[in-house]
Scaffold this motif. Structure first.
Motif, PDB file in Angstrom:
ATOM      1  N   ARG A 111       0.830  -1.209   0.000  1.00  0.00           N
ATOM      2  CA  ARG A 111       0.000   0.000   0.000  1.00  0.00           C
ATOM      3  C   ARG A 111       0.870   1.267   0.000  1.00  0.00           C
ATOM      4  O   ARG A 111       0.618   2.206  -0.760  1.00  0.00           O
ATOM      5  CB  ARG A 111      -0.871  -0.056   1.267  1.00  0.00           C
ATOM      6  CG  ARG A 111      -1.940   0.989   1.405  1.00  0.00           C
ATOM      7  CD  ARG A 111      -2.572   0.791   2.789  1.00  0.00           C
ATOM      8  NE  ARG A 111      -3.673   1.677   3.017  1.00  0.00           N
ATOM      9  CZ  ARG A 111      -4.948   1.323   2.957  1.00  0.00           C
ATOM     10  NH1 ARG A 111      -5.282   0.088   2.670  1.00  0.00           N
ATOM     11  NH2 ARG A 111      -5.888   2.192   3.199  1.00  0.00           N
ATOM     12  N   ASP A 149      -8.132  -5.262   0.220  1.00  0.00           N
ATOM     13  CA  ASP A 149      -8.481  -4.142   1.107  1.00  0.00           C
ATOM     14  C   ASP A 149      -7.227  -3.458   1.643  1.00  0.00           C
ATOM     15  O   ASP A 149      -7.161  -2.237   1.730  1.00  0.00           O
ATOM     16  CB  ASP A 149      -9.296  -4.636   2.300  1.00  0.00           C
ATOM     17  CG  ASP A 149     -10.675  -5.117   1.896  1.00  0.00           C
ATOM     18  OD1 ASP A 149     -11.070  -4.901   0.738  1.00  0.00           O
ATOM     19  OD2 ASP A 149     -11.349  -5.728   2.752  1.00  0.00           O
ATOM     20  N   PRO A 153      -4.478   1.342  -1.897  1.00  0.00           N
ATOM     21  CA  PRO A 153      -4.679   2.550  -1.087  1.00  0.00           C
ATOM     22  C   PRO A 153      -5.987   3.266  -1.434  1.00  0.00           C
ATOM     23  O   PRO A 153      -6.566   3.038  -2.501  1.00  0.00           O
ATOM     24  CB  PRO A 153      -3.476   3.420  -1.457  1.00  0.00           C
ATOM     25  CG  PRO A 153      -3.101   2.997  -2.829  1.00  0.00           C
ATOM     26  CD  PRO A 153      -3.471   1.543  -2.959  1.00  0.00           C
ATOM     27  N   ASP A 154      -6.431   4.143  -0.543  1.00  0.00           N
ATOM     28  CA  ASP A 154      -7.675   4.897  -0.777  1.00  0.00           C
ATOM     29  C   ASP A 154      -7.573   5.794  -2.008  1.00  0.00           C
ATOM     30  O   ASP A 154      -8.589   6.137  -2.598  1.00  0.00           O
ATOM     31  CB  ASP A 154      -7.998   5.776   0.451  1.00  0.00           C
ATOM     32  CG  ASP A 154      -8.406   4.938   1.648  1.00  0.00           C
ATOM     33  OD1 ASP A 154      -8.848   3.782   1.451  1.00  0.00           O
ATOM     34  OD2 ASP A 154      -8.266   5.429   2.791  1.00  0.00           O
ATOM     35  N   ILE A 155      -6.356   6.180  -2.371  1.00  0.00           N
ATOM     36  CA  ILE A 155      -6.183   7.072  -3.535  1.00  0.00           C
ATOM     37  C   ILE A 155      -6.263   6.321  -4.863  1.00  0.00           C
ATOM     38  O   ILE A 155      -6.119   6.907  -5.925  1.00  0.00           O
ATOM     39  CB  ILE A 155      -4.832   7.820  -3.487  1.00  0.00           C
ATOM     40  CG1 ILE A 155      -3.690   6.790  -3.398  1.00  0.00           C
ATOM     41  CG2 ILE A 155      -4.781   8.831  -2.350  1.00  0.00           C
ATOM     42  CD1 ILE A 155      -2.368   7.308  -3.896  1.00  0.00           C
ATOM     43  N   THR A 157      -7.375   4.730  -8.232  1.00  0.00           N
ATOM     44  CA  THR A 157      -8.383   5.007  -9.255  1.00  0.00           C
ATOM     45  C   THR A 157      -8.104   4.060 -10.424  1.00  0.00           C
ATOM     46  O   THR A 157      -7.013   3.472 -10.513  1.00  0.00           O
ATOM     47  CB  THR A 157      -8.279   6.449  -9.783  1.00  0.00           C
ATOM     48  OG1 THR A 157      -7.033   6.573 -10.498  1.00  0.00           O
ATOM     49  CG2 THR A 157      -8.346   7.484  -8.669  1.00  0.00           C
ATOM     50  N   ARG A 196     -16.177  -0.361  -2.226  1.00  0.00           N
ATOM     51  CA  ARG A 196     -15.250   0.659  -1.710  1.00  0.00           C
ATOM     52  C   ARG A 196     -15.194   1.921  -2.572  1.00  0.00           C
ATOM     53  O   ARG A 196     -15.112   3.027  -2.044  1.00  0.00           O
ATOM     54  CB  ARG A 196     -13.854   0.037  -1.615  1.00  0.00           C
ATOM     55  CG  ARG A 196     -12.818   0.955  -1.005  1.00  0.00           C
ATOM     56  CD  ARG A 196     -11.577   0.169  -0.653  1.00  0.00           C
ATOM     57  NE  ARG A 196     -10.489   1.041  -0.304  1.00  0.00           N
ATOM     58  CZ  ARG A 196      -9.218   0.666  -0.239  1.00  0.00           C
ATOM     59  NH1 ARG A 196      -8.902  -0.589  -0.488  1.00  0.00           N
ATOM     60  NH2 ARG A 196      -8.279   1.524   0.098  1.00  0.00           N
ATOM     61  N   PHE A 197     -15.233   1.726  -3.900  1.00  0.00           N
ATOM     62  CA  PHE A 197     -15.008   2.873  -4.798  1.00  0.00           C
ATOM     63  C   PHE A 197     -16.247   3.264  -5.601  1.00  0.00           C
ATOM     64  O   PHE A 197     -16.187   4.180  -6.422  1.00  0.00           O
ATOM     65  CB  PHE A 197     -13.848   2.583  -5.754  1.00  0.00           C
ATOM     66  CG  PHE A 197     -12.520   2.397  -5.063  1.00  0.00           C
ATOM     67  CD1 PHE A 197     -11.824   3.489  -4.547  1.00  0.00           C
ATOM     68  CD2 PHE A 197     -11.966   1.134  -4.909  1.00  0.00           C
ATOM     69  CE1 PHE A 197     -10.602   3.326  -3.903  1.00  0.00           C
ATOM     70  CE2 PHE A 197     -10.744   0.960  -4.262  1.00  0.00           C
ATOM     71  CZ  PHE A 197     -10.057   2.057  -3.753  1.00  0.00           C
TER      72      PHE A 197
END
Ligand code: PEP
Length: 251
Positions: A111, A149, A153-155, A157, A196-197
């Motif tokens: 991550r 998960d 990472p949350d970023i 795309t 999540r996205f």
């Protein structure tokens, strides 16, 4: 959202020196002058710059096989994401099972590296997959879901991240999951990304990796939610890689 172009990615691992690599760039470019899918080769880092010069205007992309999470510093033997980009890479493979095993890389490491890759403008190819013991224990989806998960990472795309499902027991062994098993895991990954996205999840490319050959590629690429392949052994020569690329173009 429509799916992006499919991706045929080659992981050369620790194979290749300049003369043969440059011949492969020429052969692959000649065999696929106008590819209908995205093409990526991840050679040893020592070859990226030379291959980048050699490919000239051909849309073949190059990638690293790992990067460090930090931008610079006292990390002997490591390579920063920006250094890969500087050499001409636009992608980097992260969390390959061989790095998880040989270098004890954790999901948290992967991550952090993916965040560093994004900062350097690289697209991460994040690898996840179960061992044979985990599959036989019936824990495949739990293992893959947890790795997904924690490694992504949350970023992330669809533009900066590709997921590669690579069952560890299928890598370099000639063993391949059934198409039903591939469909189950790829569908599960898509659902988990959607949770999540949201709608953006449709745009993520989910590659299958593990003993893909010219002889099994068409069958694998016909599976829902398979957006391409990460290929090891069969990416080393154009003779072996080209039929896989053609199968993906025709999928
Ligand atoms: C890999 O190393 O990512 C891989 C899929 O290897 P192979 O195609 O040789 O199984």
């Amino acid at each position: 959202m429509t799916r992006p172009r499919k991706l045929a990615a080659g992981n050369w691992k620790m194979n290749g020196t300049a003369k043969a690599a440059l011949a492969e760039v020429a052969a692959l470019s000649a065999a696929h002058p106008d590819p209908k899918v995205d093409l990526l080769i991840c050679p040893p880092a020592t070859l990226i710059a030379q291959m980048n010069w050699a490919k000239k205007t051909h849309p073949l992309a190059l990638g690293g096989q790992d990067c460090h999470a930090k931008t610079h510093g006292a990390h002997t033997g490591d390579i920063a994401a920006a250094m890969l980009a500087d050499a001409g890479a636009t992608y980097v493979i992260l969390g390959h099972s061989e790095r998880r095993a040989d270098h004890h890389e954790t999901d948290a490491d992967v991550r952090a590296k993916a965040i560093a890759a994004e900062a350097a403008g690289l697209i991460s190819v994040i690898c996840i997959g179960e061992t044979l013991t985990e599959r036989e224990a019936g824990t495949t989806l739990t293992v893959v879901g947890t790795q997904l998960d924690r490694s992504v990472p949350d970023i992330a795309t669809p533009e900066n991240c590709v997921i590669a499902y690579e069952p560890v027991w299928a890598i370099g062994t000639g063993k391949v999951p059934t198409t039903a098993q591939i469909a189950e895991v790829h569908g599960f990954i898509r659902e988990r990304l959607t949770a999540r996205f949201g709608a953006a999840a449709e745009g993520f490319r989910i590659l299958y990796g593990g003993s893909v050959k010219g002889t099994n590629a068409a069958e694998i690429f016909a599976v829902d939610d398979v957006d391409g392949a990460l290929v090891g052994g069969a990416s080393l020569t154009t003779a072996d890689f080209s039929p896989i690329i053609t199968a993906l173009e025709n999928a």
